[in-house]
Design a protein around this motif. Structure first.
Motif, mmCIF file in Angstrom:
data_model
loop_
_atom_site.group_PDB
_atom_site.id
_atom_site.type_symbol
_atom_site.label_atom_id
_atom_site.label_comp_id
_atom_site.label_asym_id
_atom_site.label_seq_id
_atom_site.Cartn_x
_atom_site.Cartn_y
_atom_site.Cartn_z
ATOM 1 N N ALA A 1 -3.548 -0.620 3.576
ATOM 2 C CA ALA A 1 -4.109 -1.781 2.874
ATOM 3 C C ALA A 1 -5.621 -1.710 2.728
ATOM 4 O O ALA A 1 -6.199 -2.466 1.946
ATOM 5 N N SER B 1 0.829 -1.208 0.000
ATOM 6 C CA SER B 1 0.000 0.000 0.000
ATOM 7 C C SER B 1 0.869 1.266 0.000
ATOM 8 O O SER B 1 0.568 2.229 -0.702
ATOM 9 N N VAL C 1 -5.734 -0.968 -3.322
ATOM 10 C CA VAL C 1 -4.884 -2.019 -2.748
ATOM 11 C C VAL C 1 -5.680 -3.311 -2.642
ATOM 12 O O VAL C 1 -5.191 -4.398 -2.999
#
Length: 254
Positions: free
Chosen positions: A187, A177, A192
């Motif tokens: 994340a 991320s 992501v």
């Protein structure tokens, strides 16, 4: 030298383990008694001496945990972890085929790789095991895991996992991320999550097991349901969450 986790992955079964970045053989024993399948000793971010690694690995063996080491960036760290008795290696920041090939070279004995042999180390039972039997067993049983945690690694996923000797790909969601530019949401950012979902599909197409981090019991279940074969919690996160709950319960009862 049978590696229970590697066998489970070959058979399409799933395993749950924990990352540990603090030196505590007692914690390792607790994880084993609790029923975890594997332990990842985090030598990338943790503070471990070679002797610390050996004691953590020894504790894991006492409770039937498969000891895996996430190695540091020093090229010698793979050799040192294996000579302490690690049954698996996780290598961070593997971004292309050449990186993956170098990992295999450091893990496997000749002619498959270039790992140095020494029969006086504890994996060889200090000289009791030697020769082709020991060398072949090590090459067969050591679990080789590469981290996919940059856009470059995502783009090169198929060529990375196609390298002979690579057993599994592990998603590093935090580094992924950040390297994708999502430092705030991490994340959790939709892009992501989309990339991770695509990696799951690509791993299935390549018939390669995929690993990932889980934050809590609910996300462990979700990862397993999503087809992730190798799911690990971070022990400090689990502990801190429990500590917060205790403190919060005390505040509510004031």
């Amino acid at each position: 030298m049978k590696n229970r986790v590697k066998e489970k992955l070959k058979n399409g079964e799933k395993s749950v383990g924990a990352f540990v970045g603090i030196y505590s053989p007692e914690m390792v024993e607790m994880l084993g008694h609790a029923g975890f399948d594997f332990l990842v000793i985090d030598d990338e971010h943790g503070a471990f001496s070679p002797r610390d690694l050996e004691n953590m690995i020894r504790a894991a063996e006492c409770v039937d945990l498969v000891p895996i080491v996430r190695v540091a960036y020093d090229p010698s760290s793979i050799q040192k972890a294996l000579d302490r008795g690690a049954k698996g290696i996780q290598v961070p920041m593997v971004n292309n085929r050449e990186d993956a090939e170098r990992v295999v070279q450091r893990v496997k004995f000749p002619p498959l790789g270039q790992r140095g042999a020494n029969y006086t180390t504890r994996p060889a039972r200090y000289g009791k095991d030697h020769g082709i039997g020991f060398l072949d067993a090590a090459d067969d049983q050591i679990l080789v895991i590469v981290h996919i945690e940059t856009p470059e690694a995502v783009a090169n996923f198929e060529e990375i996992v196609s390298v002979p000797g690579i057993d599994m790909a592990f998603i590093g969601p935090t580094d992924l991320s950040i390297s994708m530019g999502y430092k705030e949401e991490g994340a959790r950012h939709p892009e992501v999550q989309k990339t991770i979902a695509q990696l799951r599909e690509r791993a299935q197409q390549q018939n390669i097991p995929l690993g990932n981090i889980a934050a809590n019991p609910a996300s462990v279940r979700q990862e397993l349901e999503n087809g992730t074969a190798f799911v690990a919690v971070v022990i400090t996160s689990v502990m801190m969450s429990a500590f917060y709950e205790v403190v919060e319960a005390g505040i509510r009862n004031d």
